[in-house]
Write a protein that holds these residues in place. Sequence first.
Motif, PDB file in Angstrom:
ATOM      1  N   TYR A  50       0.806  -1.221   0.000  1.00  0.00           N
ATOM      2  CA  TYR A  50       0.000   0.000   0.000  1.00  0.00           C
ATOM      3  C   TYR A  50       0.840   1.272   0.000  1.00  0.00           C
ATOM      4  O   TYR A  50       0.288   2.373  -0.045  1.00  0.00           O
ATOM      5  CB  TYR A  50      -0.907   0.046   1.237  1.00  0.00           C
ATOM      6  N   VAL A  89       3.076   0.750   8.247  1.00  0.00           N
ATOM      7  CA  VAL A  89       2.515   1.408   9.427  1.00  0.00           C
ATOM      8  C   VAL A  89       3.098   0.767  10.683  1.00  0.00           C
ATOM      9  O   VAL A  89       3.727  -0.291  10.633  1.00  0.00           O
ATOM     10  CB  VAL A  89       0.966   1.373   9.419  1.00  0.00           C
ATOM     11  N   CYS A 114      -2.743   2.906  12.248  1.00  0.00           N
ATOM     12  CA  CYS A 114      -3.792   2.135  11.573  1.00  0.00           C
ATOM     13  C   CYS A 114      -5.051   2.251  12.426  1.00  0.00           C
ATOM     14  O   CYS A 114      -4.972   2.158  13.659  1.00  0.00           O
ATOM     15  CB  CYS A 114      -3.314   0.683  11.490  1.00  0.00           C
ATOM     16  N   SER A 115      -6.195   2.443  11.806  1.00  0.00           N
ATOM     17  CA  SER A 115      -7.423   2.634  12.595  1.00  0.00           C
ATOM     18  C   SER A 115      -7.772   1.391  13.409  1.00  0.00           C
ATOM     19  O   SER A 115      -8.431   1.487  14.454  1.00  0.00           O
ATOM     20  CB  SER A 115      -8.594   3.027  11.693  1.00  0.00           C
ATOM     21  N   LEU A 116      -7.334   0.223  12.953  1.00  0.00           N
ATOM     22  CA  LEU A 116      -7.611  -1.002  13.716  1.00  0.00           C
ATOM     23  C   LEU A 116      -6.805  -1.010  15.015  1.00  0.00           C
ATOM     24  O   LEU A 116      -7.306  -1.390  16.071  1.00  0.00           O
ATOM     25  CB  LEU A 116      -7.270  -2.231  12.872  1.00  0.00           C
ATOM     26  N   ASN A 142      -2.741  -6.288  12.708  1.00  0.00           N
ATOM     27  CA  ASN A 142      -2.913  -4.822  12.778  1.00  0.00           C
ATOM     28  C   ASN A 142      -3.292  -4.385  14.191  1.00  0.00           C
ATOM     29  O   ASN A 142      -4.363  -3.830  14.434  1.00  0.00           O
ATOM     30  CB  ASN A 142      -4.023  -4.371  11.816  1.00  0.00           C
ATOM     31  N   CYS A 201     -11.335  -0.918   9.533  1.00  0.00           N
ATOM     32  CA  CYS A 201     -10.345  -0.199   8.725  1.00  0.00           C
ATOM     33  C   CYS A 201     -11.074   0.939   8.019  1.00  0.00           C
ATOM     34  O   CYS A 201     -12.025   0.690   7.269  1.00  0.00           O
ATOM     35  CB  CYS A 201      -9.727  -1.144   7.697  1.00  0.00           C
ATOM     36  N   ILE A 202     -10.610   2.154   8.238  1.00  0.00           N
ATOM     37  CA  ILE A 202     -11.334   3.304   7.658  1.00  0.00           C
ATOM     38  C   ILE A 202     -11.223   3.353   6.137  1.00  0.00           C
ATOM     39  O   ILE A 202     -12.009   4.034   5.495  1.00  0.00           O
ATOM     40  CB  ILE A 202     -10.830   4.651   8.230  1.00  0.00           C
ATOM     41  N   VAL A 203     -10.261   2.644   5.572  1.00  0.00           N
ATOM     42  CA  VAL A 203     -10.109   2.650   4.112  1.00  0.00           C
ATOM     43  C   VAL A 203     -11.090   1.655   3.491  1.00  0.00           C
ATOM     44  O   VAL A 203     -11.903   2.010   2.629  1.00  0.00           O
ATOM     45  CB  VAL A 203      -8.652   2.296   3.719  1.00  0.00           C
ATOM     46  N   HIS A 204     -11.057   0.418   3.953  1.00  0.00           N
ATOM     47  CA  HIS A 204     -11.921  -0.612   3.362  1.00  0.00           C
ATOM     48  C   HIS A 204     -13.396  -0.394   3.687  1.00  0.00           C
ATOM     49  O   HIS A 204     -14.272  -0.793   2.929  1.00  0.00           O
ATOM     50  CB  HIS A 204     -11.459  -2.002   3.818  1.00  0.00           C
ATOM     51  N   GLU A 229     -11.366  -6.940   4.781  1.00  0.00           N
ATOM     52  CA  GLU A 229     -11.648  -5.866   5.744  1.00  0.00           C
ATOM     53  C   GLU A 229     -12.811  -5.005   5.245  1.00  0.00           C
ATOM     54  O   GLU A 229     -13.216  -4.054   5.907  1.00  0.00           O
ATOM     55  CB  GLU A 229     -10.420  -4.968   5.936  1.00  0.00           C
ATOM     56  N   CYS A 298      -4.831   4.451   2.077  1.00  0.00           N
ATOM     57  CA  CYS A 298      -4.611   4.564   3.514  1.00  0.00           C
ATOM     58  C   CYS A 298      -3.799   5.835   3.815  1.00  0.00           C
ATOM     59  O   CYS A 298      -2.675   5.980   3.334  1.00  0.00           O
ATOM     60  CB  CYS A 298      -3.873   3.327   4.013  1.00  0.00           C
ATOM     61  N   TRP A 300      -2.245   6.696   6.393  1.00  0.00           N
ATOM     62  CA  TRP A 300      -1.006   6.461   7.148  1.00  0.00           C
ATOM     63  C   TRP A 300       0.058   5.811   6.271  1.00  0.00           C
ATOM     64  O   TRP A 300       1.233   6.123   6.392  1.00  0.00           O
ATOM     65  CB  TRP A 300      -1.319   5.622   8.397  1.00  0.00           C
ATOM     66  N   MET A 301      -0.352   4.922   5.389  1.00  0.00           N
ATOM     67  CA  MET A 301       0.627   4.356   4.443  1.00  0.00           C
ATOM     68  C   MET A 301       1.218   5.476   3.584  1.00  0.00           C
ATOM     69  O   MET A 301       2.391   5.464   3.222  1.00  0.00           O
ATOM     70  CB  MET A 301      -0.041   3.326   3.530  1.00  0.00           C
TER      71      MET A 301
HETATM   72 FE1  SF4 Z   1      -4.935  -0.044   8.815  1.00  0.00          FE
HETATM   73 FE2  SF4 Z   1      -4.477   1.431   6.657  1.00  0.00          FE
HETATM   74 FE3  SF4 Z   1      -4.495  -1.274   6.476  1.00  0.00          FE
HETATM   75 FE4  SF4 Z   1      -6.739   0.064   6.903  1.00  0.00          FE
HETATM   76  S1  SF4 Z   1      -5.447   0.173   5.068  1.00  0.00           S
HETATM   77  S2  SF4 Z   1      -6.066  -1.762   7.972  1.00  0.00           S
HETATM   78  S3  SF4 Z   1      -6.080   1.772   8.192  1.00  0.00           S
HETATM   79  S4  SF4 Z   1      -3.047  -0.011   7.627  1.00  0.00           S
END
Ligand code: SF4
Length: 349
Positions: A50, A89, A114-116, A142, A201-204, A229, A298, A300-301
């Motif tokens: 990512y 991350v 990571c939000s998780l 995560n 996960c805020i992205v998925h 996710e 993501c 953070w990525m």
């Molecule tokens: Fe965490 Fe980012 Fe992976 Fe989502 S995409 S699980 S927020 S590291």
Amino acid sequence: MTAEAIELVRQHLDRVSVPGAIDQSRRLELRGRIAQLLKARNAVLVAHYYTDPEIQSLAEETGGCVSDSLEMARFGKEHSATTLVVAGVRFMGETAKILSPEKRVLMPTIEATCSLDIGCPEDQFSAFCDQHPERTVVVYANTSAAVKARADWVVTSSIAVDLIDFLDKRGEKILWAPDQHLGLYVQQKTGADVLCWQGACIVHEEFKARALLDLKKVYPDAAVLVHPESPEAVVAIADVVGSTSQLIRAAAELPNKTMIVATDRGIFYKMQQAAKDKVLIEAPTAGSGGTCRSCAHCPWMAMNGLENLCHVLEDESGAGQEIFVDTETARKAMIPLQRMLDFGRSVKS
Ligand code: SF4
Ligand code: 13P
């Protein structure tokens, strides 16, 4: 996610600083300098799918690795370098440090989280485990080192279904954390008794089933590839559900010429390499989500860039970007992590 977790995620997102664009000559200068410093410091770059393609290609060119979180853990542990530079991350850096305590683990930025992980604080998680002492505790990679230290098993998405199936067949009831969607998916695939922490996960979470069905009408021959996710309604539309590595493999192996992909768009760099003649399309996200600007990337990525990567290698002190895990936490977390690696070897991940 609880209201408290959403607020914590928001606070972290406020601190996200994504590297700006850099011009071509600076880019080349940084790439050359990083390659030189990796060699000089006996360091290797371990990058997640990512991260920016710029980082992924540099990892490839310098003998590092670009992979999913399970393979990152394996690679870092087995590599002979004395310093691991983990582009991903924070939980990935912590995992690397726990598995290789004798190595120095640096990250371009340790602010990348990571939000998780944020949504599963150790104290609340421990209390949850204490309420269910009869359950085997399985946590997703995560998570923080402290949460792993409380677990019986650590797992990544590439081996989650196999592990829960294995534990179910041994008659064990599962306490699963933190991703509710992955937890539901493994529960449905295996029929196991799974009690889930409600993280996300805020992205998925931002992939939308209705918009995905609309897109499928435009590309009726496309295969839909989904990371687990994602919400249940999105998973239900998928032709293939899998970890990042499994989705890349599917893109290469499926006969379809077009793929609609529901995971972070950073994956397109390696997926396109593996499936050169295929057309890859991002699955739709929609509008503004509760915590994240909908974008299939993501935040953070995205914090990993050439400038901060070069900086962490230039500054021999580590400049606050070195990962440390206290000895007792690392000792406890090592047990479920080693189980993950051993189990992973026994299944095709
Ligand atoms: Fe965490 Fe980012 Fe992976 Fe989502 S995409 S699980 S927020 S590291
Ligand atoms: P993988 O374990 O598939 O690499 O996924 C990690 C992750 O953070 C997914 O969002």
